[in-house]
Write an enzyme that holds these catalytic residues in place. Structure first.
Site, PDB file in Angstrom:
ATOM      1  N   HIS A  65       0.773  -1.024  -0.040  1.00  0.00           N
ATOM      2  CA  HIS A  65      -0.098  -0.156   0.017  1.00  0.00           C
ATOM      3  C   HIS A  65       0.919   1.141   0.088  1.00  0.00           C
ATOM      4  O   HIS A  65       1.942   1.226   0.274  1.00  0.00           O
ATOM      5  CB  HIS A  65      -0.969  -0.225   1.334  1.00  0.00           C
ATOM      6  CG  HIS A  65      -0.019  -0.115   2.441  1.00  0.00           C
ATOM      7  ND1 HIS A  65       0.233  -1.301   2.961  1.00  0.00           N
ATOM      8  CD2 HIS A  65       0.168   0.941   3.309  1.00  0.00           C
ATOM      9  CE1 HIS A  65       0.864  -0.946   4.215  1.00  0.00           C
ATOM     10  NE2 HIS A  65       0.922   0.322   4.488  1.00  0.00           N
ATOM     11  N   CYS A 208       2.257   3.922  11.454  1.00  0.00           N
ATOM     12  CA  CYS A 208       3.137   3.404  10.478  1.00  0.00           C
ATOM     13  C   CYS A 208       3.345   4.465   9.682  1.00  0.00           C
ATOM     14  O   CYS A 208       2.515   5.542   9.514  1.00  0.00           O
ATOM     15  CB  CYS A 208       2.517   2.195   9.830  1.00  0.00           C
ATOM     16  SG  CYS A 208       1.347   2.386   8.834  1.00  0.00           S
TER      17      CYS A 208
END
Length: 702
Positions: A65, A208
């Site tokens: 992603h 993240c």
């Protein structure tokens, strides 16, 4: 969610042998629907995110992603691989692959939906249903939430990797409100519970780099493990859609804190004075029960953090067992990474000033006193003086962010002060390195002192900046400053006197370093050495910069040449990467050779190092110079002896390409390329012919 994924974005028979090929196959579906505007650019962004941290998860799941300017709207593509694809998960390859594409400015609502998917992936019934789904439309509906993921009666395909059992999904609501007052820490006699017999309470923060998937998976995993252990776990997710701060009462009532993050935790000071476990986000996904047990043990021993800012993502790896050498490398790279934009802006402006105004532009008066709008010399002087000011921040920024890497925000003030003192005493680049380490170490030492609760509020604002600046200033002015200045002067004099064999040997060493790890720590050390010389430019330091920049262009150019000359020695994926490597090499992006090195490190790295050594040696021998701290063909007008400089690059490229062709041709096992040769023959029409789309995008490490 139904807009984000449709049947056209689902491939239930995904055929890919690498994660790059899987990402390309799914991304091509996005391009076909107009969701992605630039396939290779988008795949480069995916690869850059993958380089930060593998996206494989336990249970046979891969979630590549990224956020990218090439994405027109939030999109999700799903592939069920016929054979497992390695995404770096500890338990093996993945067969359920989700490619998540978010625009650079995706709105909160879309990111929230994608985050909800990330949480669903922790539900075993959901993944089991995906493995048994029969049609793309059914899979799209299941993922979009239009069909309940009930456990199917059919058996799972034998090729799918086994998933580890996971607890039921987490409820949406948070635990009941915590007490209003701040209770005393749990005594050692109550290790199994919280205060006063209440359940043990943990607050956690997950984050993240992208803030789309791992952030929410770690939250779900921690909440599930907490329920299994009879522990109240409340998680604050600091994702791309922002974050909602935990209720201060909940934080105050917590017995322990878990940070599972790969980017700095925002407002970390809120969690001061509690038992704390600080790890990477993947640890929060893969071993939540261990983290909960660890924080309970720390609370039972009365082990609390003096300040929540004492540990940063740069200070630790996220996993136990890192040595001081690894930490030191991360601290130094933190400073270098923040310094590079100042170097690039300042150095290029200075170089443009020289290119437009001539070599005596440094003697021009201040533009505040004299500036003629229609004269090129005035504009050259303006660029030179702006660049000089930008360059003057180089050492303070280096020192400040080394200290920041060690001690977070409290380290910034003493770090910048120490860097400024390094300039004052002429300690230069080396002085900045030492000042940053001294500042960070001083702040960490102060933070380990136990402070009464009433004084903790003024520590990061008043006490730490004041005391640490005094200590660092004393050390830099009166203890280490002058010896470092003498060492810096000796280094500058040595560079000024470089000639003949000594210059060639240095060129060989720098060329080897630039090509050893393709943008990694060794490459950055060589680059930092060259940039340090630009702080006090002379003929020798300009030669060093030219040699470093030339050698850094060799690896991708060599791989591009090799795939063009002997394409049958390379896989289809590598040949596709080779086309892009021409542009990457010409732009001084050494990372363009990473896909080749990852597939065949021994042959590729040894060959590129040999070519880099040749280029570095020739550049130094020819006396090529460069005032700009960047490589690539676009700085050619700023290079001294440009034709010989180009010859050095071409020579190194030919040597590297020849060696890699020779080494690959000597290996006895038939390469994958040979196995592909027969089926591809029908699709290829020579070097200029068309080829069916396949393979992977360009892997560029950020």
């Amino acid at each position: 969610m139904s807009r984000m994924i449709t049947a056209d974005l689902v491939d239930l028979d995904l055929s890919a042998d690498t994660k790059e090929a899987a990402a390309r196959s799914l991304a091509e579906r996005m391009v076909a629907l107009g969701r992605v505007t630039d396939l290779d650019g988008f795949l480069a962004d995916v690869a850059a995110r993958e380089a930060q941290m593998p996206t494989g998860l336990d249970g046979g799941i891969g979630i590549p992603h990224c956020r990218s300017a090439r994405v027109t709207e939030p999109t999700l593509a799903f592939g069920r691989a016929t054979e497992g694809v390695d995404f770096g998960a500890p338990d093996g390859p993945a067969d359920l692959i989700f490619l998540i594409a978010a625009p650079a400015g995706a709105d909160d609502a879309h990111l929230t939906i994608l985050s909800s998917l990330a949480r669903h992936l922790m539900d075993e019934e959901f993944t089991r249903a995906l493995r048994a789904v029969a049609s793309p439309a059914e899979a799209a509906a299941l993922i979009a939430g239009e069909e309940a993921p009930a456990a199917p009666e059919a058996a799972e395909p034998e090729s799918a990797p086994e998933s580890a059992p996971a607890p039921a999904p987490a409820p949406e609501s948070a635990p009941e409100s915590a007490p209003e007052s701040v209770p005393v820490p749990a005594p050692e006699s109550e290790p199994e519970g919280g205060r006063g017999g209440a359940p043990f309470r943990i607050v956690a923060v997950t984050s993240c780099p992208t803030g789309i998937a791992h952030t929410y998976m770690a939250a779900e995993s921690l909440e599930n493990a907490g329920r299994a252990a009879g522990v109240d776990v409340v998680v604050e997710t600091q994702g791309s859609a922002g974050f909602t701060r935990l209720d201060p009462a909940v934080v105050a009532a917590a017995d322990g804190v878990i940070f599972a993050h790969d980017v700095p935790v925002r407002e970390k000071e809120r969690f001061a004075g509690k038992a704390t476990v600080d790890v990477g986000v993947k640890a929060g996904i893969n071993r939540p029960a261990e983290l909960i047990a660890e924080v309970r043990e720390k609370a039972a021993r009365g082990e609390v953090s003096a300040l929540a800012t004492a540990a940063t993502p740069v200070d630790k790896a996220g996993e136990p067992g890192e040595g001081y050498g690894t930490k030191l490398r991360k601290w130094l790279m933190s400073g270098v990474s923040y310094m590079v934009p100042f170097v690039a802006a300042g150095g290029l402006l200075i170089a443009l000033g020289f290119a437009i105004g001539g070599w005596d532009i440094d003697k021009a008066p201040s533009v505040t006193e004299h500036f003629a709008w229609g004269q090129a010399d005035s504009w050259a002087a303006l660029m030179f003086q702006i660049g000089g000011l930008a360059f003057s921040f180089l050492v303070p920024v280096l020192a400040g962010y080394i200290s920041y890497g060690m001690a977070d925000r409290p380290g910034l003030v003493p770090g910048f002060v120490g860097g400024a003192i390094a300039l004052t005493v002429n300690a230069g680049f080396l002085g900045g390195l030492v000042a940053g380490l001294l500042a960070g170490g001083t702040v960490l030492a102060i933070q380990r002192v136990r402070i009464p609760a009433v004084l903790r509020g003024i520590m990061p604002v008043v006490v730490i900046p004041l005391v640490s600046s005094i200590v660092v200033g004393f050390l830099m002015f009166l203890v280490v400053g002058k010896p470092i200045a003498s060492l810096q002067k000796a280094l500058t004099d040595w560079l000024s006197g470089l000639s003949g064999a000594n210059a060639v040997i240095l060129g060989v060493i720098l060329g080897l370093m630039m090509c050893f790890d393709l943008g990694g720590p060794v490459n950055k050390v060589a680059y930092a050495f060259a940039v340090g010389g630009l702080a006090n430019p002379n003929e020798g330091s300009l030669k060093v910069m030219a040699a470093v920049m030339a050698a850094g262009m060799v690896p991708p150019l060599a791989m591009a040449l090799a795939t063009t000359v002997r394409g049958r020695l390379f896989t289809r994926t590598e040949r596709e990467n080779g086309k892009a490597a021409w542009v990457l090499g010409a732009s001084f992006i050494s990372e363009g050779a990473i896909p080749f090195a990852a597939a065949d490190p021994l042959r590729v790295i040894s060959a590129t190092m040999a070519g880099g050594a040749v280029t570095g040696a020739l550049s130094m021998a020819f006396g090529c110079t460069l005032r700009a701290p960047h490589g690539g063909l676009f700085v050619l007008p700023l290079i001294g002896n440009p034709l010989l400089y180009l010859f050095a690059i071409v020579a190194g490229t030919v040597v590297s390409a020849g060696l890699v062709i020779l080494l690959k041709g000597m290996r006895k096992p038939a390469p994958e390329a040979a196995r592909e040769a027969v089926p591809e023959a029908a699709h290829e029409s020579g070097p200029g012919g068309e080829q069916a789309p396949s393979g992977t995008g360009v892997a560029v490490a950020a």
